[in-house]
Structure formats: structure tokens, C-alpha cells
Design an enzyme around this catalytic site. Structure first.
Site, PDB file in Angstrom:
ATOM      1  N   ASN A   7       0.856  -1.189   0.000  1.00  0.00           N
ATOM      2  CA  ASN A   7       0.000   0.000   0.000  1.00  0.00           C
ATOM      3  C   ASN A   7       0.895   1.244   0.000  1.00  0.00           C
ATOM      4  O   ASN A   7       1.688   1.447   0.923  1.00  0.00           O
ATOM      5  CB  ASN A   7      -0.901  -0.040   1.250  1.00  0.00           C
ATOM      6  CG  ASN A   7      -1.845   1.152   1.312  1.00  0.00           C
ATOM      7  OD1 ASN A   7      -1.425   2.280   1.070  1.00  0.00           O
ATOM      8  ND2 ASN A   7      -3.088   0.914   1.640  1.00  0.00           N
ATOM      9  N   HIS A  10       1.002   6.215   1.738  1.00  0.00           N
ATOM     10  CA  HIS A  10       1.795   7.146   2.540  1.00  0.00           C
ATOM     11  C   HIS A  10       2.916   7.829   1.749  1.00  0.00           C
ATOM     12  O   HIS A  10       3.463   8.827   2.205  1.00  0.00           O
ATOM     13  CB  HIS A  10       2.331   6.457   3.796  1.00  0.00           C
ATOM     14  CG  HIS A  10       1.224   6.169   4.758  1.00  0.00           C
ATOM     15  ND1 HIS A  10       0.261   7.094   5.063  1.00  0.00           N
ATOM     16  CD2 HIS A  10       0.899   5.051   5.446  1.00  0.00           C
ATOM     17  CE1 HIS A  10      -0.595   6.564   5.913  1.00  0.00           C
ATOM     18  NE2 HIS A  10      -0.237   5.323   6.158  1.00  0.00           N
ATOM     19  N   HIS A  43      -5.633   3.738  -1.880  1.00  0.00           N
ATOM     20  CA  HIS A  43      -6.968   4.091  -1.396  1.00  0.00           C
ATOM     21  C   HIS A  43      -7.286   5.493  -1.898  1.00  0.00           C
ATOM     22  O   HIS A  43      -6.647   6.465  -1.469  1.00  0.00           O
ATOM     23  CB  HIS A  43      -6.969   4.036   0.132  1.00  0.00           C
ATOM     24  CG  HIS A  43      -8.318   4.293   0.760  1.00  0.00           C
ATOM     25  ND1 HIS A  43      -8.530   4.185   2.115  1.00  0.00           N
ATOM     26  CD2 HIS A  43      -9.509   4.646   0.228  1.00  0.00           C
ATOM     27  CE1 HIS A  43      -9.795   4.460   2.383  1.00  0.00           C
ATOM     28  NE2 HIS A  43     -10.414   4.756   1.254  1.00  0.00           N
ATOM     29  N   ARG A  45      -9.464   8.260  -1.445  1.00  0.00           N
ATOM     30  CA  ARG A  45     -10.456   8.683  -0.455  1.00  0.00           C
ATOM     31  C   ARG A  45     -11.305   9.814  -1.001  1.00  0.00           C
ATOM     32  O   ARG A  45     -10.862  10.583  -1.859  1.00  0.00           O
ATOM     33  CB  ARG A  45      -9.758   9.142   0.830  1.00  0.00           C
ATOM     34  CG  ARG A  45      -8.997   8.026   1.535  1.00  0.00           C
ATOM     35  CD  ARG A  45      -8.432   8.524   2.847  1.00  0.00           C
ATOM     36  NE  ARG A  45      -9.447   8.567   3.871  1.00  0.00           N
ATOM     37  CZ  ARG A  45      -9.560   7.697   4.875  1.00  0.00           C
ATOM     38  NH1 ARG A  45      -8.694   6.731   5.016  1.00  0.00           N
ATOM     39  NH2 ARG A  45     -10.515   7.816   5.756  1.00  0.00           N
ATOM     40  N   ARG A  49      -7.100  12.927   0.429  1.00  0.00           N
ATOM     41  CA  ARG A  49      -6.041  13.409   1.335  1.00  0.00           C
ATOM     42  C   ARG A  49      -4.652  12.907   0.938  1.00  0.00           C
ATOM     43  O   ARG A  49      -3.660  13.508   1.301  1.00  0.00           O
ATOM     44  CB  ARG A  49      -6.360  13.045   2.784  1.00  0.00           C
ATOM     45  CG  ARG A  49      -6.200  11.598   3.110  1.00  0.00           C
ATOM     46  CD  ARG A  49      -6.307  11.353   4.594  1.00  0.00           C
ATOM     47  NE  ARG A  49      -7.654  11.553   5.097  1.00  0.00           N
ATOM     48  CZ  ARG A  49      -8.114  10.975   6.195  1.00  0.00           C
ATOM     49  NH1 ARG A  49      -7.326  10.213   6.909  1.00  0.00           N
ATOM     50  NH2 ARG A  49      -9.348  11.168   6.599  1.00  0.00           N
ATOM     51  N   GLU A  70      -8.652   0.485  -3.080  1.00  0.00           N
ATOM     52  CA  GLU A  70      -9.535   0.560  -1.902  1.00  0.00           C
ATOM     53  C   GLU A  70     -10.431   1.768  -2.081  1.00  0.00           C
ATOM     54  O   GLU A  70      -9.955   2.852  -2.438  1.00  0.00           O
ATOM     55  CB  GLU A  70      -8.713   0.760  -0.630  1.00  0.00           C
ATOM     56  CG  GLU A  70      -7.893  -0.427  -0.237  1.00  0.00           C
ATOM     57  CD  GLU A  70      -7.071  -0.123   1.005  1.00  0.00           C
ATOM     58  OE1 GLU A  70      -7.286   0.928   1.645  1.00  0.00           O
ATOM     59  OE2 GLU A  70      -6.200  -0.919   1.321  1.00  0.00           O
ATOM     60  N   THR A 101      -8.213   3.768   8.067  1.00  0.00           N
ATOM     61  CA  THR A 101      -9.449   2.984   8.102  1.00  0.00           C
ATOM     62  C   THR A 101      -9.540   2.268   9.448  1.00  0.00           C
ATOM     63  O   THR A 101      -8.738   1.395   9.739  1.00  0.00           O
ATOM     64  CB  THR A 101      -9.451   1.963   6.946  1.00  0.00           C
ATOM     65  OG1 THR A 101      -9.008   2.627   5.765  1.00  0.00           O
ATOM     66  CG2 THR A 101     -10.834   1.404   6.721  1.00  0.00           C
ATOM     67  N   GLU A 151     -11.242  -9.134   2.846  1.00  0.00           N
ATOM     68  CA  GLU A 151      -9.954  -8.796   3.442  1.00  0.00           C
ATOM     69  C   GLU A 151     -10.182  -8.701   4.941  1.00  0.00           C
ATOM     70  O   GLU A 151     -10.971  -7.869   5.413  1.00  0.00           O
ATOM     71  CB  GLU A 151      -9.397  -7.465   2.902  1.00  0.00           C
ATOM     72  CG  GLU A 151      -8.048  -7.150   3.549  1.00  0.00           C
ATOM     73  CD  GLU A 151      -7.345  -5.934   2.946  1.00  0.00           C
ATOM     74  OE1 GLU A 151      -7.547  -5.635   1.758  1.00  0.00           O
ATOM     75  OE2 GLU A 151      -6.586  -5.293   3.697  1.00  0.00           O
ATOM     76  N   HIS A 191      -3.882  -4.491   7.734  1.00  0.00           N
ATOM     77  CA  HIS A 191      -3.999  -3.373   8.668  1.00  0.00           C
ATOM     78  C   HIS A 191      -3.142  -3.598   9.912  1.00  0.00           C
ATOM     79  O   HIS A 191      -3.359  -4.547  10.655  1.00  0.00           O
ATOM     80  CB  HIS A 191      -5.437  -3.089   9.086  1.00  0.00           C
ATOM     81  CG  HIS A 191      -5.610  -1.653   9.479  1.00  0.00           C
ATOM     82  ND1 HIS A 191      -6.042  -0.688   8.603  1.00  0.00           N
ATOM     83  CD2 HIS A 191      -5.331  -1.022  10.629  1.00  0.00           C
ATOM     84  CE1 HIS A 191      -6.042   0.482   9.204  1.00  0.00           C
ATOM     85  NE2 HIS A 191      -5.615   0.304  10.429  1.00  0.00           N
TER      86      HIS A 191
END
Ligand code: PXP
Length: 239
Positions: A7, A10, A43, A45, A49, A70, A101, A151, A191
Site C-alpha cells: 500500500n 503514505h 486508497h 479517499r 487526502r 480501496e 481505516t 480482506e 492493517h
């Protein structure tokens, strides 16, 4: 052998801190793939962001492994997914105030909305997954409305305050994996997974792919993304 989806949200978070063009998540995806990642997860969003629409469009063209998007089960996101066609869409809950999340999607509560989103994504030839807590009722509901994958949210295990709670959470994950496999669902997990706790989850078996972001990007800041991805691939491979 289980797979690793990296992922890269970041990387975009760092870019957005200055609102410029670097670091580019597109470059991060290339490096992660060259280091052995089996897929890239982002993801998009509602509040944009970190990952931007531009990232999704370019990544669709550059990713050579698998693109997992996502997203919330909203009309806006389903339209975007149908236009861009990621390999898989993972439906997640989304709250504006949350840092990340925070919990799994309540499939039972939002049954019709999620069922409709899954049907539309399937019509577009996109595999679907639902991010859920390790809860048997949620898994049965995900199966009932036609999801291809679940998931399993590993956050409660990863954030357990003591070893006893951690063990209880691990048992919940194990039971959730077993039920999902029995129902014929594909199983991913993620996660809060990191270089220390991945071994316990990976030892359970039954998981096709781990989606890991924060710990890999955190290590990458210090030792480089290539090394950070390679180290996680090794841990998953030899669990
Ligand atoms: N899977 C899902 C569905 C997520 O929402 C996230 C966080 O964006 C992850 C996996 C990765 O979590 P982490 O960044 O804690 O590794």
C-alpha cells in the site's frame, strides 16, 4: 505461497504535505514491484487526502502486477473504478475524521448499497473484496452478496495491548479465514501488520495476499523502499 500487496498511500501523504510532485507514488510502485511486490494497493479517499485521481490513472497504465483500489461503496467511486478498471476493488468504510481505516465495513448494515456496488463492479469485469472484521456474520453476509474476496481486518490483533488479547484476536482471525475458505471466498488480510507481527498471521495459512502499507513505508524512509519491500517479501515467503 502468500503474496504481498504494498500500500503506497503514505508516499502520497508525504507528497501532499508540500502539495508538490514528489515523492511520486508512481515511482514507488515501480520500485516495490521490482523488489518483489505481487501487487500495489491505493486508497482513493473521498477527501483525496493522499492518493489523487491522477495517480490512479497513471498507475493503471504503469503497474505490471496487480492494482487493488480501496474505496468507499459510493456511486462516485464506482464510476471512477468502472472507468479506470483496477484488477480488484476492495470496499472499505470511510470517515473523514479518521487517521486511517478504523474498522471493517459493516456489510450487514449496508447490505443493499454494497450488493449494488459489487454487482456494478462485476458488470465491469472487476474482482471485488470487502474489508471486514474477523466476524462470522460479516463473512457470511459478504458471501451472500457475491463478493469474490474478503480482506480480514487485522488491526485489533496488531494493536492488542497484551499477549493474551493478541492471542484471542489471532484466534478470531484464524476462525474467520477458515470460514471464508469454507464458503469459497478468497482471503486477503491487512492493517497494522509489521515486520514483527506478520509471522504469527502468516503462520495461520489460508491468506492469499497481505496488504501492508504503514510499516513498509516507515522502514523505507530509513533504509529505502527496495530493502523494505524485500524484507517483507522474505518474511511472508518463509512464514
Ligand atoms: N488494508 C486496508 C483495507 C486498509 O484500509 C489499509 C490502510 O490503508 C491497509 C490494508 C494497510 O494498513 P497499514 O497501513 O496499517 O499496513
Amino acid at each position: 505461497m502468500a503474496k504481498l500487496g504494498v500500500n503506497i498511500d503514505h508516499v502520497a501523504t508525504i507528497r501532499q504535505a508540500r502539495g508538490g510532485g514528489e515523492p511520486d507514488p508512481v515511482a514507488a510502485a515501480v520500485i516495490a514491484e521490482l523488489a518483489g511486490a505481487d501487487g500495489i494497493t491505493i486508497h482513493l479517499r473521498e477527501d483525496r487526502r493522499h492518493i489523487q485521481d491522477r495517480d490512479l490513472k497513471i498507475l493503471r497504465k504503469t503497474i505490471r502486477t496487480k492494482l487493488n483500489l480501496e474505496m468507499a461503496a459510493t456511486d462516485e467511486m464506482v464510476e471512477i473504478a468502472l472507468a479506470v478498471k483496477p484488477d480488484m476493488c476492495t470496499l472499505v468504510p470511510e470517515k473523514r475524521q479518521e487517521l486511517t481505516t478504523e474498522g471493517g465495513l459493516d456489510v450487514r448494515l449496508h447490505l443493499q448499497t454494497i450488493e449494488k456496488a459489487i454487482a456494478r463492479l462485476h458488470d465491469g469485469g472487476i474482482l471485488t473484496s470487502i474489508f471486514i472484521d474477523p466476524d462470522s456474520d460479516q463473512i457470511k453476509a459478504a458471501n451472500k452478496i457475491g463478493a469474490d474476496y474478503v480482506e480480514i481486518h487485522t488491526g485489533s490483533f496488531a494493536d492488542a495491548p497484551d499477549w493474551k488479547t493478541e492471542e484471542q484476536e489471532l484466534i478470531k482471525i484464524e476462525n474467520a479465514i477458515k470460514l471464508a475458505v469454507k464458503l469459497g471466498l478468497g482471503v486477503n488480510a491487512g492493517h497494522g501488520l509489521n515486520y514483527a507481527n506478520i509471522k504469527k498471521v502468516a503462520a495461520l495459512g489460508g491468506v492469499e495476499e497481505y496488504n501492508i502499507g504503514h510499516s513498509i513505508i516507515s522502514k523505507a524512509v530509513l533504509v529505502g523502499l527496495d530493502r523494505a519491500v524485500r524484507d517483507m517479501v522474505e518474511l511472508i515467503k518463509y512464514a
